[in-house]
Design an enzyme around this catalytic site. Structure first.
Site, PDB file in Angstrom:
ATOM      1  N   ALA A   1       0.898  -0.932  -0.236  1.00 19.27           N
ATOM      2  CA  ALA A   1      -0.248  -0.362   0.184  1.00 19.27           C
ATOM      3  C   ALA A   1       0.964   1.992  -0.376  1.00 19.27           C
ATOM      4  CB  ALA A   1      -1.598  -0.033   1.240  1.00 19.27           C
ATOM      5  N   MET A   2       1.525   1.893  -0.669  1.00 15.34           N
ATOM      6  CA  MET A   2       2.061   3.297  -1.151  1.00 15.34           C
ATOM      7  C   MET A   2       1.168   4.086  -1.473  1.00 15.34           C
ATOM      8  SD  MET A   2       5.494   2.344  -3.578  1.00 15.34           S
ATOM      9  CE  MET A   2       5.086   0.894  -4.999  1.00 15.34           C
TER      10      MET A   2
ATOM     11  N   PHE B   1      -6.647   2.381  -4.466  1.00 17.76           N
ATOM     12  CA  PHE B   1      -5.788   1.630  -5.700  1.00 17.76           C
ATOM     13  C   PHE B   1      -5.539   0.404  -5.275  1.00 17.76           C
ATOM     14  CE2 PHE B   1      -6.445   5.676  -7.375  1.00 17.76           C
ATOM     15  CZ  PHE B   1      -7.695   5.996  -7.748  1.00 17.76           C
TER      16      PHE B   1
ATOM     17  N   GLU C   1       9.605  -4.914 -10.167  1.00 16.66           N
ATOM     18  CA  GLU C   1       8.575  -4.403 -10.777  1.00 16.66           C
ATOM     19  C   GLU C   1       7.778  -3.811 -11.748  1.00 16.66           C
ATOM     20  OE1 GLU C   1       6.410  -1.981  -7.451  1.00 16.66           O
ATOM     21  OE2 GLU C   1       4.676  -1.947  -8.292  1.00 16.66           O
TER      22      GLU C   1
ATOM     23  N   GLY D   1      -2.125  10.643  -5.208  1.00 18.98           N
ATOM     24  CA  GLY D   1      -1.464   9.404  -6.269  1.00 18.98           C
ATOM     25  C   GLY D   1      -0.057   8.929  -6.065  1.00 18.98           C
TER      26      GLY D   1
END
Lengths: 380, 384, 380, 384
Positions: free
Chosen positions: A124-125, A156, A243, A131
Site C-alpha cells: 500500500a503506497m 487502489f 516491479e 496519487g
C-alpha cells in the site's frame, strides 16, 4: 537465437504451472469475473501445489528459483484469461520486500506462509490525495513504546480484500524531507484500526479486489518495520526495477497472446466465403502486429537476461514498461476492430483483455513517469 | 461557407443540453449500466419532448428537422452520458426506411409510436458469415398469396428483444442482381415464429439489448413490404448513410464528454507540486485531443449537412464514421490515462465512454468496411 | 547483453574503416552531393585501402570476413553523412552473386578487381514498365552461338554510371513460365549495345548515380551467365535475405545516428534560456525514439546472429526491413520537427537524412511487398 | 451551418484553377526549383490579375475579399504546384500589419506595390535563441528625434533579400510588460545598415529566398512605426493568426496535389497483373488519405471563416496549422510510397510536395509551439 536459457527444471516448472492453471484457474475465470472476487481458497490451492513465490529460498519453504522462473510463470499465467488471481503481485512484487528487507525473525514468521498460501500479501503506497507522488504521502507512523501507530488512507490497493498481510508505506511526520521520513511496515489482517473499504467497480480486472485501506490508530509491534527506519523510499526504488520489469513482461506476453488469438480467429472466421486472414489489409495488420511483438519479445529477453545478471537496466526497463503496455493496448484495440461485431460481446475473450489492459499504462508508475525516469537516467 | 449554427440548430442544442442536464443522472446511469437495464423513463420523457425522430414529418410526430439538428442533439446527449445518449440515438433505429419508403398505413401506425417514446424500432440486416456486401443473404422472403413467409437469422440486432418491430432485409429473388434481389420488410416483434435470443453481456452500450433474431416461417401481410419489391439494397445503403452519420455524432459527443471530464480533472488535481494541467505534456495532450475533436465534429456536420441538402455523399458518411469513432476511442483512452488510477474506476465515467465508443467503432462496419467503401468510391472506375 | 561477439579482428577492421572514412569520405560528402556523383577514383582508393568486399575470401584477394564485418561496415558507413558512395551495394549485394554463382573462371576474373576497386558493380532487375514485378520482365536474352544477345531497358539502377560490371536479369522469351526463364548475366562497361541514360534527379541520395540502362543487341560471351540457365529467379530470391537484412540494418543504424544527433542538438540548443532537452514534451519524444531504436537494435542483432548462423530468417528480415525503414523515416521526420527552423536548411545534416531515407521504404522490395512476404511465410 | 461554397468563393476557386492551369508549367517549375529562382513572371501575372492581396481593400489594389477566398485560391495554387503556389501565397507576407495598423501614407505607398506584383513584402520577427514568446527581443528600436534607430538581427526571414520592405518586430521598452514593450516598424530593404545574408540552400520552397536580416544602426522615420508604439505584440499575434491560416491552406493544397498525382498513378500503373489501385491495401490508403484531407480542409476553412467574421480564434488557427501541415507531409510521404521508385524522382513532383510541406510544417512555429499555444488556450486559467 536463444537468449534465455531455460534448464530442464524451468521446463518442468512450466509444465506444472500449465497443468495446474488449466485445471484450477482458467475454468473459473468467468465465474470470478462475475463474482468480482477470487476465493481465498484458490490462493491456498496454488500454495499447496507448490506454485507460489518461486523466488523464495528453500530454507523458508520455497523452491529457491531465479527470475527465469518468474518469466515462465508470467507466460503461463497470461494464458489463464483472467487477472484477478494476482499471483505476480504476491510472488514477485510484495514478497520480495520481505525477502530483501525483513529481519530473520520476520522472514521465518511470514515467508513459509506466503509460500503455502496461508498469507496473501499486498503493498500500500498510493493515497487518495497524492496519487503516485510519494513526496506528498500523508499516512503517518508514530512510535509509541514498543509499538508503532499508523494513521492514514491508502487507495487502489490490489489484493485489497483478500490480503492477510499488507506492506504499508508511512512517514515519520517529524522529518521534513519528504522522502527520508518514509518507512515500510507490515500490518496483519485483523489488527485493530485497520479496515478495508468497498471494492471499486472498475473497467477491467474485475475479479481482482482493488480497494481503499484505512488505518485509524492502528498499532503494530515495532518488529514489523521492514529494513531501516526512513529507508522506505530507497527500498521502494530498489524494488521498482523488478516491479516494472514484471509490468513490461506483462505487456509483451499479453500482446503475444493477443496476436495468437487474433490470427486463429482470422483464419477460422469466414466472411463472404473467404477467411478474414485472406484479406490483404488484415494480413498487413497481422504482420505489423506480429513484428512489434517480436521486437518486444527480443528486447524483453535481453532485459531479463541483464536483470538476472544483476545489471542496472532502469532506463531500458522504464522504456519497455511504457512501450510494452502501450503496445498491449494498441494491439487489443486493433484486434477488436479486426474481429468486428463479435468483439463487442463479452463472450469474446479479447474483450476482457481490452478492459483489463487499460490499467497497465497506469500502474507500476504511469507511462509518463516511465519517460521522465528514462530521460533522467539517460542524462538528457 | 458558414460555420455558424443556424437559429434552429442553436435552439435544439440548447434544448438538448437542458434536457441532458435535467434528466441524465450520473448515479442512475451507473446503476443502469451495471444492471444492463434500459432507461425507460428518460426515453419516454425524451419522446414526449420531441427528441426522438426529430427529422420525422410532423404527421409522424416528428419535428420536420434536419439530420443536422438530430446530430447536434445526439452529440449533446452522448457528451453528457455516452450510454444514455446512445439509447436515445438508437431509439428510432431503422425507422428511416419506413419514413422514406413505407406506406402511409405503416407510417401512421408505427412512426408516432417511435417518436413519442412508446416503441423502440430496429433494423435487422447482418447475418453470420456475411459482410457488408449483401451479395447473397440466407434470410429469404417468399410470397404466398397476400402474405410473405420469412425464414432466416439475423445477428447483432440492436434493440433486438426490446423493439416493437424490425425492418428486416431479405432475399426475395436469388437469381436477380443485388440491386434488385433484396427487399425490406417490417416484421412486428410479436409475429409468430420470431424469436429474439439475447447475445448476452456486451463490452459497452449495456443498457441496450442486442439479440440474434430468428425468423422461422414468419408470415407478414404483403402490406408489410417496405417500398417496392427489390428495393432492399437501395434502402439498406440509405439506412447506412443516415445511421453512420448518427453514429458519428454519438462519437463526437462521447469524445467531447470524455475530454470534458479529463480537462476538469487535470485542472484541479495536483501531482508533484503542480496541477497536472501545468505539465507541458498535459498541455500537448489536451491540444491534440481538442484538435481531433474539432476535426471530427466538422466532418460529421458536413456529412449531415450534405444529407439534409439531398446531396448525400456516401464516402463522406463513411469518412465520418471511420474518423469519429476511432477518435472517440482514442480520446477516451487518453482521458483514462490523464485520470490515472481513477480513470479505471467506474465512478469516474470515462471508462464507460471508452467501452461505449469501442462498440460504436466496430458496429455497422468496422474500419476495414468503411475504408473499403471510401477507397472504392474515391478510386472510381478504372480504365482497362 | 552482448548478442554479437566481435573479435579483435572485427574491432581492428572497424578502426581502419573509421579512420579511412573520416579522412577520405566524410569531408567530401557535401561536394559529392553538389556534383551529383562520386568520382570513380574514390572507389579505387577504398579498394587500395583494403576496405572493399569484406566477404570475399583471401584466394580472390579479399580478407575472407564474415557478416559481422558487414555490420561493422554499415555502422561506420552510417557516420559518413552521405550515401552516394554505395559501398554496401557493391560489397554485400552485388559481389555476393559472383561469389555464389560465378564459375571459378568468372570468380578469378572479376573478384580480385572487385576487391581492388578496379571493377565497380551494379545489379539491374527493375524495368520501367513492370517495376518490381519480376514476372513481367521484358528484357530478353537470346543465345546465338557462343554469345548471348541482350535486349531491353532497366531502370532505377544504382551505380548506374559508375559501374564497370553490371549483373543483368533477362528472360529467355521461349519459356512461358514467367519465372523459370530468367537468368543472370554479367555485362561489362563498354560492351557494344550497352548504354546508360541520363542520371535521374532525385529527392535524395543525390551523390548517387541512379540511371536507366539500355541494352540494344548487346552481345556478351556465354561464359558471362551466372549460375544455371533459368535459375535467375531462384538466385535473386536466395540473395534477397541478405539484401533485405542490409536494408533493415540501414534503417536501424540510421535511426541510431539520428537520435544521437538529435539529443546533442537538443542539449546544445538554447531557446529562451533553456536547452530544448529540458522541455518535457521534447524529453518524452527523445525517450520514445530512443526506445524504438533500442528495440530495433536488439532485434536486428539477433537476426544478424541467426543469419550468420545460416538460419532462415525470411519472415523476421522482411519484418525488420519494413519496420526499420519506416522507423528511420518517422524518426527523421520527428527530428526535423523538434529541431525547428534550423532543420529547414540543407546546412543541417539531418535534412540530407530526411531526403535520403525516403527511398528506403521502397528499395530492396517495398514495405508492402515485405508484408506480403512475411504473411506468406508465416502461413497466414 | 452551410458547407456549400458561396458564389464569390466558387468564382475565386474557378479563377484560381484556371490561372494555375494556364500559368503553372511543370517543366518551368522543375527548372526554377533546381536553380532556386523566383518565378517572377508568374508572380507579376498573378499580381496583375488580382491574386495577391485579395483581402486588401480596393484602394490598396485589393479585392476586399475574405481570408476564406484567399485560402481557396492558395489551396488551388499549391495543389497545382506546391512551390509556385507558395511563392504567391507568401508574396504579401507581413503586409497585413500595414493593412490593419499602418498609416494611410504607408498603405498607399506599399500595399498597391505588393498587390500588383511589383514588390514582395516580408515580416522579420524571429531571433536566434528565442522562441515564440517574444518575452525579450535583442532587436531594439530607439527613438532619436523624428527617427528610430534599429539594431539587431532577425533569422529565417522569408523573402529575405528579395522583399522591398520588412515589418520588423523590435523591443522599444525593455522594462515594459511584453504586451507593451514591443513595436512594429516598416523598414525598406534599401535602408542603410540593413543587410540580408542568404541562409543558403533549403530543404524546400527553394524558389523563395530566406535570409538573416542584420540591422546595424538602421534609421527609419517616425512615420515608419506601424500602429502605436507598444502594439507590437498584438500585431505579431495577429500576424500569426492570419499567416498560420494561410500556411494551413497551402498545406491543404499540397496534400490534395500530392494525393491527386498518386491517385492518377495507381489507377493506371499495373503490378502483378492488376492496377495498383485494385489492391485492397491501396484502397485503404486512398481512403485514409482522403479522409485526412477532407478533415484538414474543413478545419482550415473554419479558421478562415472565423477570421472573416471577426471572431478570430487563435486556438483554431493553431489547430489548423498543426493538423494541416503534418497531414500534408504524411500525405506526400504516402504518395511517394504509392509511386514506388518513381516517387523518389524529381520529375514526378511528389518529392517536391514532400520537401515543401515539411518546410511549412516547421515554419512559423513547429508542432511544439502550436501545441503549447492550443493547450494553454484550452486549459485557460487554473484555480489555485
Amino acid at each position: 537465437m536463444e537468449i534465455l536459457k531455460y534448464t530442464e527444471e524451468h521446463e518442468k516448472y512450466r509444465e506444472k504451472l500449465r497443468v495446474f492453471f488449466e485445471k484450477e484457474v482458467t475454468p473459473y475465470a468467468d465465474k470470478w469475473e462475475e463474482d468480482h472476487a477470487v476465493p481465498k481458497e484458490v490462493w491456498r490451492k496454488v500454495g499447496q501445489a507448490g506454485l507460489l513465490c518461486p523466488l523464495v529460498p528453500e530454507e523458508y519453504g520455497g523452491i529457491g528459483g531465479d527470475f527465469s522462473h518468474v518469466v515462465v510463470y508470467m507466460e503461463e499465467f497470461a494464458k489463464t484469461k483472467q487477472s484477478g488471481l494476482m499471483l505476480t503481485l504476491h510472488n514477485d512484487i510484495v514478497v520480495p520486500y520481505i525477502l530483501a528487507y525483513g529481519t530473520e525473525e520476520v522472514k521465518k514468521k511470514y515467508l513459509p506462509k506466503c509460500v503455502s498460501g496461508e498469507c496473501i500479501t499486498a503493498v500500500a503506497m498510493t493515497e487518495p490525495a497524492v496519487g503516485s507522488d510519494l513526496s506528498g504521502m500523508e499516512t503517518t507512523a508514530v512510535e509509541d513504546g514498543d509499538e508503532i501507530i499508523i494513521n492514514g488512507n491508502k487507495t487502489f490497493i490490489s489484493n485489497g480484500h483478500v490480503s492477510d498481510l499488507v506492506i504499508v508505506a508511512a512517514r515519520n511526520s517529524e522529518i521534513d524531507d519528504p522522502y527520508s521520513g518514509i518507512s515500510l511496515y507490515l500490518v496483519e489482517d485483523g489488527t485493530p484500526g485497520f479496515e478495508r473499504g468497498e471494492k471499486f467497480d472498475k473497467l477491467g480486472m474485475r475479479s481482482q479486489d482493488t480497494a481503499e485501506l484505512f488505518f485509524n490508530n492502528c498499532r503494530i509491534p515495532k518488529e514489523n518495520m521492514l529494513g531501516t527506519k526512513g529507508g522506505g523510499f530507497i527500498m521502494l526504488m530498489e524494488k521498482l526495477q523488478q516491479e516494472r520489469l514484471c509490468a513490461a513482461i506483462g505487456g509483451v506476453v499479453g500482446s503475444e497472446a493477443i496476436i495468437k488469438e487474433l490470427i486463429e480467429f482470422c483464419q477460422k472466421t469466414i466472411v463472404d466465403g473467404k477467411p478474414l486472414s485472406k484479406s490483404q489489409a488484415i494480413r498487413f495488420e497481422l504482420v505489423e502486429m506480429a513484428t512489434e511483438v517480436k521486437l518486444g519479445r527480443t528486447f524483453m529477453e535481453t532485459l531479463i537476461y541483464d536483470h538476472i545478471d544483476g545489471q542496472n537496466v532502469v532506463v531500458e526497463t522504464s522504456m519497455l514498461k511504457s512501450w510494452g503496455t502501450d503496445l498491449l493496448n494498441d494491439h487489443v484495440n486493433r484486434a477488436l476492430e479486426i474481429m468486428g461485431d463479435y468483439a463487442t460481446l463479452e463472450e469474446s475473450v479479447l474483450v476482457r483483455g481490452f478492459r483489463d489492459s487499460r490499467i497497465t499504462t497506469i500502474f507500476a508508475g504511469t507511462n509518463e513517469i516511465m519517460k521522465q525516469v528514462a530521460a533522467q537516467f539517460m542524462g538528457i | 461557407m458558414d460555420f455558424g449554427l443556424t437559429k434552429s440548430e442553436k435552439e435544439m442544442q440548447k434544448a438538448a443540453k437542458a434536457f441532458a442536464k435535467g434528466e441524465f443522472d450520473k448515479d442512475m446511469s451507473l446503476e443502469l449500466d451495471k444492471k444492463k437495464e434500459f432507461p425507460t423513463k428518460v426515453w419516454e420523457k425524451a419522446g414526449e419532448l420531441g427528441f426522438i425522430g426529430m427529422h420525422f414529418s410532423e404527421e409522424c410526430s416528428g419535428q420536420d428537422l434536419g439530420l443536422m439538428e438530430s446530430c447536434i442533439v445526439i452529440e449533446e446527449f452522448c457528451r453528457k452520458d455516452s450510454t444514455l445518449g446512445s439509447t436515445l440515438a438508437f431509439s428510432s433505429y431503422g425507422s428511416e426506411s419506413i419514413l422514406k419508403y413505407g406506406s402511409d398505413e405503416l407510417k401512421k401506425k408505427f412512426l408516432p409510436e417511435v417518436a413519442e417514446g412508446r416503441m423502440l424500432s430496429s433494423c435487422a440486416f447482418k447475418e453470420n458469415g456475411k459482410g457488408y456486401n449483401f451479395k447473397s443473404l440466407s434470410t429469404t422472403a417468399v410470397r404466398d398469396g397476400d402474405e410473405w413467409i420469412i425464414n432466416g437469422e439475423k445477428t447483432y440486432v440492436l434493440n433486438g428483444g426490446s423493439a416493437g418491430f424490425y425492418t428486416v432485409l431479405c432475399q426475395t429473388d436469388s437469381d436477380a442482381d443485388i440491386t434488385k434481389g433484396l427487399s425490406m420488410f417490417l416484421v412486428e416483434a410479436d409475429r409468430e415464429g420470431l424469436v429474439a435470443d439475447d447475445v448476452g453481456e456486451k463490452l459497452g452500450l449495456r443498457m441496450i439489448k442486442t439479440a440474434t433474431i430468428k425468423l422461422n416461417n414468419v408470415r407478414v401481410p404483403a402490406s408489410n413490404l417496405i417500398g417496392n419489391e427489390g428495393s432492399g439494397y437501395k434502402q439498406i445503403q440509405e439506412f447506412f448513410d443516415i445511421n453512420r452519420i448518427i453514429i458519428s455524432a454519438q462519437a463526437v459527443g462521447m469524445a467531447q464528454g470524455a475530454f470534458d471530464r479529463a480537462l476538469d480533472y487535470v485542472k484541479q488535481r495536483e501531482q508533484f507540486g503542480k496541477k497536472i494541467a501545468q505539465f507541458q505534456i498535459t498541455g500537448h495532450k489536451i491540444a491534440n485531443l481538442s484538435t481531433t475533436i474539432t476535426q471530427i465534429r466538422l466532418l460529421t456536420y458536413n456529412a449531415a449537412w450534405n444529407y439534409d441538402q439531398g446531396k448525400n455523399d456516401s464516402k463522406l458518411t463513411a469518412m465520418a464514421k471511420l474518423a469519429s469513432t476511432k477518435a472517440a476511442v482514442d480520446v477516451a483512452a487518453e482521458a483514462i490515462q490523464l485520470f490515472g488510477g481513477y480513470g479505471f474506476m467506474t465512478e469516474y465515467e470515462v471508462e464507460r465512454y471508452y467501452r461505449d465508443s469501442k462498440v460504436i467503432e466496430i458496429f455497422e462496419g468496422n474500419r476495414g468496411v468503411q475504408r473499403d467503401a471510401i477507397g472504392k468510391d474515391v478510386i472510381g472506375k478504372i480504365k482497362k
